[in-house]
Design an enzyme around this catalytic site. Structure first.
Site, PDB file in Angstrom:
ATOM      1  N   ARG A 175      28.407  33.987  39.561  1.00 54.56           N
ATOM      2  CA  ARG A 175      28.810  34.002  40.980  1.00 54.56           C
ATOM      3  C   ARG A 175      27.623  33.914  41.949  1.00 54.56           C
ATOM      4  O   ARG A 175      27.647  34.526  43.023  1.00 54.56           O
ATOM      5  CB  ARG A 175      29.656  35.257  41.309  1.00 54.56           C
ATOM      6  CG  ARG A 175      30.900  35.420  40.462  1.00 54.56           C
ATOM      7  CD  ARG A 175      31.899  34.283  40.644  1.00 54.56           C
ATOM      8  NE  ARG A 175      32.874  34.353  39.571  1.00 54.56           N
ATOM      9  CZ  ARG A 175      32.786  33.631  38.449  1.00 54.56           C
ATOM     10  NH1 ARG A 175      31.812  32.749  38.287  1.00 54.56           N
ATOM     11  NH2 ARG A 175      33.695  33.751  37.519  1.00 54.56           N
ATOM     12  N   SER A 225      38.947  38.645  43.451  1.00 50.76           N
ATOM     13  CA  SER A 225      38.341  39.844  42.856  1.00 50.76           C
ATOM     14  C   SER A 225      37.373  40.447  43.864  1.00 50.76           C
ATOM     15  O   SER A 225      36.464  39.763  44.332  1.00 50.76           O
ATOM     16  CB  SER A 225      37.555  39.478  41.603  1.00 50.76           C
ATOM     17  OG  SER A 225      38.419  38.917  40.663  1.00 50.76           O
ATOM     18  N   GLU A 295      31.901  41.373  45.071  1.00 52.04           N
ATOM     19  CA  GLU A 295      31.794  39.915  44.915  1.00 52.04           C
ATOM     20  C   GLU A 295      32.084  39.260  46.265  1.00 52.04           C
ATOM     21  O   GLU A 295      31.517  38.233  46.613  1.00 52.04           O
ATOM     22  CB  GLU A 295      32.805  39.430  43.866  1.00 52.04           C
ATOM     23  CG  GLU A 295      32.821  37.912  43.709  1.00 52.04           C
ATOM     24  CD  GLU A 295      33.654  37.428  42.539  1.00 52.04           C
ATOM     25  OE1 GLU A 295      33.682  38.100  41.490  1.00 52.04           O
ATOM     26  OE2 GLU A 295      34.278  36.355  42.686  1.00 52.04           O
TER      27      GLU A 295
HETATM   28  C1  FAD Z   1      43.698  34.746  45.212  1.00 48.78           C
HETATM   29  C2  FAD Z   1      42.260  34.413  44.940  1.00 48.78           C
HETATM   30  C3  FAD Z   1      41.847  34.139  43.639  1.00 48.78           C
HETATM   31  C4  FAD Z   1      40.494  33.844  43.370  1.00 48.78           C
HETATM   32  N1  FAD Z   1      40.132  33.559  42.095  1.00 48.78           N
HETATM   33  C5  FAD Z   1      38.840  33.243  41.818  1.00 48.78           C
HETATM   34  C6  FAD Z   1      38.436  32.919  40.479  1.00 48.78           C
HETATM   35  O1  FAD Z   1      39.225  32.927  39.550  1.00 48.78           O
HETATM   36  N2  FAD Z   1      37.122  32.626  40.270  1.00 48.78           N
HETATM   37  C7  FAD Z   1      36.203  32.607  41.292  1.00 48.78           C
HETATM   38  O2  FAD Z   1      35.025  32.310  41.037  1.00 48.78           O
HETATM   39  N3  FAD Z   1      36.566  32.893  42.554  1.00 48.78           N
HETATM   40  C8  FAD Z   1      37.849  33.208  42.855  1.00 48.78           C
HETATM   41  N4  FAD Z   1      38.207  33.510  44.146  1.00 48.78           N
HETATM   42  C9  FAD Z   1      37.175  33.551  45.209  1.00 48.78           C
HETATM   43  C10 FAD Z   1      36.929  32.227  45.960  1.00 48.78           C
HETATM   44  O3  FAD Z   1      38.069  31.387  45.915  1.00 48.78           O
HETATM   45  C11 FAD Z   1      35.715  31.476  45.398  1.00 48.78           C
HETATM   46  O4  FAD Z   1      34.542  32.259  45.510  1.00 48.78           O
HETATM   47  C12 FAD Z   1      35.473  30.129  46.112  1.00 48.78           C
HETATM   48  O5  FAD Z   1      34.494  29.424  45.404  1.00 48.78           O
HETATM   49  C13 FAD Z   1      35.053  30.282  47.565  1.00 48.78           C
HETATM   50  O6  FAD Z   1      35.167  29.005  48.181  1.00 48.78           O
HETATM   51  P1  FAD Z   1      35.440  28.868  49.749  1.00 48.78           P
HETATM   52  O7  FAD Z   1      35.471  27.429  50.103  1.00 48.78           O
HETATM   53  O8  FAD Z   1      36.651  29.654  50.149  1.00 48.78           O
HETATM   54  O9  FAD Z   1      34.123  29.539  50.325  1.00 48.78           O
HETATM   55  P2  FAD Z   1      33.973  30.578  51.534  1.00 48.78           P
HETATM   56  O10 FAD Z   1      34.660  31.859  51.164  1.00 48.78           O
HETATM   57  O11 FAD Z   1      34.348  29.943  52.814  1.00 48.78           O
HETATM   58  O12 FAD Z   1      32.386  30.803  51.487  1.00 48.78           O
HETATM   59  C14 FAD Z   1      31.760  31.394  50.374  1.00 48.78           C
HETATM   60  C15 FAD Z   1      30.253  31.215  50.504  1.00 48.78           C
HETATM   61  O13 FAD Z   1      29.943  29.834  50.352  1.00 48.78           O
HETATM   62  C16 FAD Z   1      29.261  29.336  51.504  1.00 48.78           C
HETATM   63  N5  FAD Z   1      29.699  27.945  51.708  1.00 48.78           N
HETATM   64  C17 FAD Z   1      30.972  27.475  51.718  1.00 48.78           C
HETATM   65  N6  FAD Z   1      30.962  26.132  51.843  1.00 48.78           N
HETATM   66  C18 FAD Z   1      29.665  25.758  51.917  1.00 48.78           C
HETATM   67  C19 FAD Z   1      29.004  24.489  52.059  1.00 48.78           C
HETATM   68  N7  FAD Z   1      29.666  23.322  52.156  1.00 48.78           N
HETATM   69  N8  FAD Z   1      27.652  24.486  52.096  1.00 48.78           N
HETATM   70  C20 FAD Z   1      26.934  25.641  52.021  1.00 48.78           C
HETATM   71  N9  FAD Z   1      27.514  26.860  51.900  1.00 48.78           N
HETATM   72  C21 FAD Z   1      28.856  26.904  51.840  1.00 48.78           C
HETATM   73  C22 FAD Z   1      29.613  30.282  52.615  1.00 48.78           C
HETATM   74  O14 FAD Z   1      28.601  30.300  53.604  1.00 48.78           O
HETATM   75  C23 FAD Z   1      29.724  31.604  51.882  1.00 48.78           C
HETATM   76  O15 FAD Z   1      28.461  32.170  51.729  1.00 48.78           O
HETATM   77  C24 FAD Z   1      39.549  33.812  44.433  1.00 48.78           C
HETATM   78  C25 FAD Z   1      39.988  34.076  45.744  1.00 48.78           C
HETATM   79  C26 FAD Z   1      41.308  34.376  46.005  1.00 48.78           C
HETATM   80  C27 FAD Z   1      41.742  34.636  47.424  1.00 48.78           C
END
Ligand code: FAD
Length: 302
Positions: A175, A225, A295
């Site tokens: 992560r 998580s 996380e």
């Molecule tokens: C119901 C649920 C289930 C989930 N299951 C999992 C799972 O099984 N495994 C897992 O790993 N995660 C899981 N997650 C967490 C999440 O979906 C992941 O961490 C995902 O990768 C975050 O992506 P996001 O686009 O929403 O990023 P955001 O939450 O918007 O941002 C996360 C980080 O990435 C940065 N960021 C985003 N886009 C960019 C970009 N283009 N350039 C530079 N920085 C950027 C942001 O600044 C921030 O620091 C889950 C979440 C939920 C709500």
């Protein structure tokens, strides 16, 4: 901030810049106060211009994907939030490689892989993030992780250059990556998969989707998580064994279905979630001597 607002609107178009935009509209937790300025770019040029203006005025800039791993403070985010999402979500296929823009959802990428009979991305179908967010977090599930399939990413550097970087240079770990440390904005990337059989890929995706539906509280807003998996343990099990199933602070609650998830049960504030996280950490540490590390990323003014 007014000057920056004006300059941004003039440079990229006023329809892409929003004042005091509530972040609860853009996070899966449905929590978070307003961003001073919220920018929705449509092109790489818009991203470049926004970053340049932020730098020029020495204003903080936060890059947002789908907000699915974030807890945004009740008093919002200072500076600019740059949301890379639907407008930059093209996906194209070349042989065994899929080229993905940062704003594409992982679910769309996995559907493309299925359509093209490419295997290796089934694990990501139910992760509700964008490709950019998944690279930053090295998102993973069910034994799969971005690091296993990611070949390269194209980023905007702090110096305003567009560069393509090999995945092996991103220090992708559990992560984490070095994307944020390096100040990169992820613009796009390439994943490399293998030829597979459509029915098998579909069966695997269905199995994972069912596992999520059965085990995770998808009916409530959350950020997935809440804690990282401590070595040798499962966060959810520790929390459950500490007697915290259903433990609630204000509107935030340890999920009854899966103790590893804090859910927004009823109009929770970020302060509620923070207090609940702290209580859980203290109780688990007291009983089992294990410190749970969040996380979920905490952003903004609390
Ligand atoms: C119901 C649920 C289930 C989930 N299951 C999992 C799972 O099984 N495994 C897992 O790993 N995660 C899981 N997650 C967490 C999440 O979906 C992941 O961490 C995902 O990768 C975050 O992506 P996001 O686009 O929403 O990023 P955001 O939450 O918007 O941002 C996360 C980080 O990435 C940065 N960021 C985003 N886009 C960019 C970009 N283009 N350039 C530079 N920085 C950027 C942001 O600044 C921030 O620091 C889950 C979440 C939920 C709500």
């Amino acid at each position: 901030m007014d000057k920056v607002n004006e300059q941004l609107k003039q440079a990229i178009g006023s329809e892409k810049v929003f004042d005091q935009e509530p972040m609860k509209k853009h996070t899966t937790f449905r929590i978070g106060g307003p961003a001073d300025l919220f920018v929705v770019p449509e092109t790489i040029e818009d991203i470049k211009t926004t970053c340049q203006i932020a730098k020029e005025h020495n204003i903080p800039l936060f890059v947002l994907g789908n907000g699915s791993n974030l807890l945004v403070g009740d008093h919002g985010i200072e500076g600019i939030v740059l949301q890379i999402y639907k407008n930059l979500s093209q996906i194209s296929v070349e042989g065994d490689q899929i080229h993905v823009q940062a704003g594409a959802l992982l679910s769309s990428v996995s559907k493309t892989a299925l359509k093209e009979e490419l295997t290796g991305f089934e694990f990501a179908g139910g992760i509700p993030g964008t490709f950019g967010g998944a690279v930053v977090m090295n998102a993973g599930a069910y034994g799969g992780e971005m690091v296993q399939v990611l070949k390269e990413v194209t980023v905007l550097t702090q110096e305003g250059e567009v560069e393509t970087i090999k995945a092996s240079e991103l220090e992708l770990g559990y992560r984490t990556s070095n994307v944020l440390q390096n100040g990169y904005v992820v613009l796009s990337g390439v994943i490399e998969l293998k030829k597979g059989k459509k029915e098998e890929i579909k069966a695997q995706m269905d199995e994972y989707a069912l596992a999520r539906k059965t085990k995770q509280p998808l009916e409530f807003p959350s950020a997935g998580s809440t804690f990282k998996r401590p070595e040798g343990y499962f966060a959810g099990k520790l929390i459950q064994d500490a007697g915290l199933r259903g433990y609630q602070v204000g509107g935030a609650r340890v999920s009854d279905k899966h103790c590893g998830f804090v859910v927004n049960q009823e109009n929770a504030t970020a302060a509620d979630v923070m207090q609940l996280i702290e209580d859980v950490q203290n109780k688990v540490k007291e009983q089992f001597g294990v410190l749970l590390e969040p996380e979920v990323k905490r952003i903004g003014r609390f």
